[in-house]
Design a protein around this motif. Sequence first.
Motif, PDB file in Angstrom:
ATOM      1  N   THR A   1     -34.671  47.161   0.447  1.00  0.00           N
ATOM      2  CA  THR A   1     -34.888  47.805   1.744  1.00  0.00           C
ATOM      3  C   THR A   1     -35.030  46.742   2.823  1.00  0.00           C
ATOM      4  OG1 THR A   1     -36.161  49.556   0.634  1.00  0.00           O
ATOM      5  CG2 THR A   1     -36.392  49.379   3.033  1.00  0.00           C
TER       6      THR A   1
ATOM      7  N   GLN B   1     -31.322  50.901   3.207  1.00  0.00           N
ATOM      8  CA  GLN B   1     -31.586  50.733   1.771  1.00  0.00           C
ATOM      9  C   GLN B   1     -30.260  50.603   1.033  1.00  0.00           C
ATOM     10  OE1 GLN B   1     -34.252  53.999   0.535  1.00  0.00           O
ATOM     11  NE2 GLN B   1     -35.876  52.470   0.751  1.00  0.00           N
TER      12      GLN B   1
ATOM     13  N   SER C   1     -36.218  57.321   5.359  1.00  0.00           N
ATOM     14  CA  SER C   1     -35.685  56.415   4.344  1.00  0.00           C
ATOM     15  C   SER C   1     -34.655  55.438   4.902  1.00  0.00           C
ATOM     16  CB  SER C   1     -35.035  57.241   3.227  1.00  0.00           C
ATOM     17  OG  SER C   1     -34.040  58.075   3.786  1.00  0.00           O
TER      18      SER C   1
END
Length: 210
Positions: free
Chosen positions: A136, A152, A207
């Motif tokens: 990440t 990511q 995310s």
Amino acid sequence: LKRIVVLISGSGSNLQAIIDAINSGRIHGQIVQVISNKADAYGLVRAATAGIPTACIDHKTYSSREAFDADVRQIIDDTEADLVILAGFMRILSAEFVKHYSGRMLNIHPSLLPKYKGLHTHQRALKAGDNEHGCTVHFVTEELDGGPLLIQAVVPVTSADDEESLQRRVHTREHIAYPLAVELICSNRVKFSTKGIYLDDKLLPDSGFR
Ligand code: GAR
């Protein structure tokens, strides 16, 4: 061109990936300084070979984290840096330091955050029996490995994997993801705000993008 300072503690393979991306025109920026907290970090050799100014600030010669951070900050600010890149820099930075570079400091972490903050990430992913793992790139905030996620990269985990093979697989993805993330900033496509990260004016999911 955005002015980039890279902080390292070790091998510097991510630094190398960023140097290579700049040299081949994939990052529109320039590294103006590499700083290591370890004198024997191989990344210092990589930087010198690329003609980049280097500095070593040995944390062991300081009595406090704040004093160490103040000297690192002085060197960074003397370069008029736009962007600070943590590339295998294995020191926790003080809240004051982190605040000073808010929105302009990135880190790469060898796990799919928020999973496995901290150390031994590959070992922990294997132990948990995860079938995917990765890395990440995120903005650095006061919360350790907890800042907003930008990119990511995901790799599979197989039953034949050990810590070393998994680490190697993740590393090759780091060398793709980090230059991409740096270029997104250098080309002004990414904005950091209190609401989260915007990519091309669209709010990214928590995310980041994969
Ligand atoms: C990388 O795998 C990076 O994700 C990790 O250190 C390695 C440095 O490799 N960073 C952290 O664990 C940060 N907590 P490199 O020196 O070859 O770029």
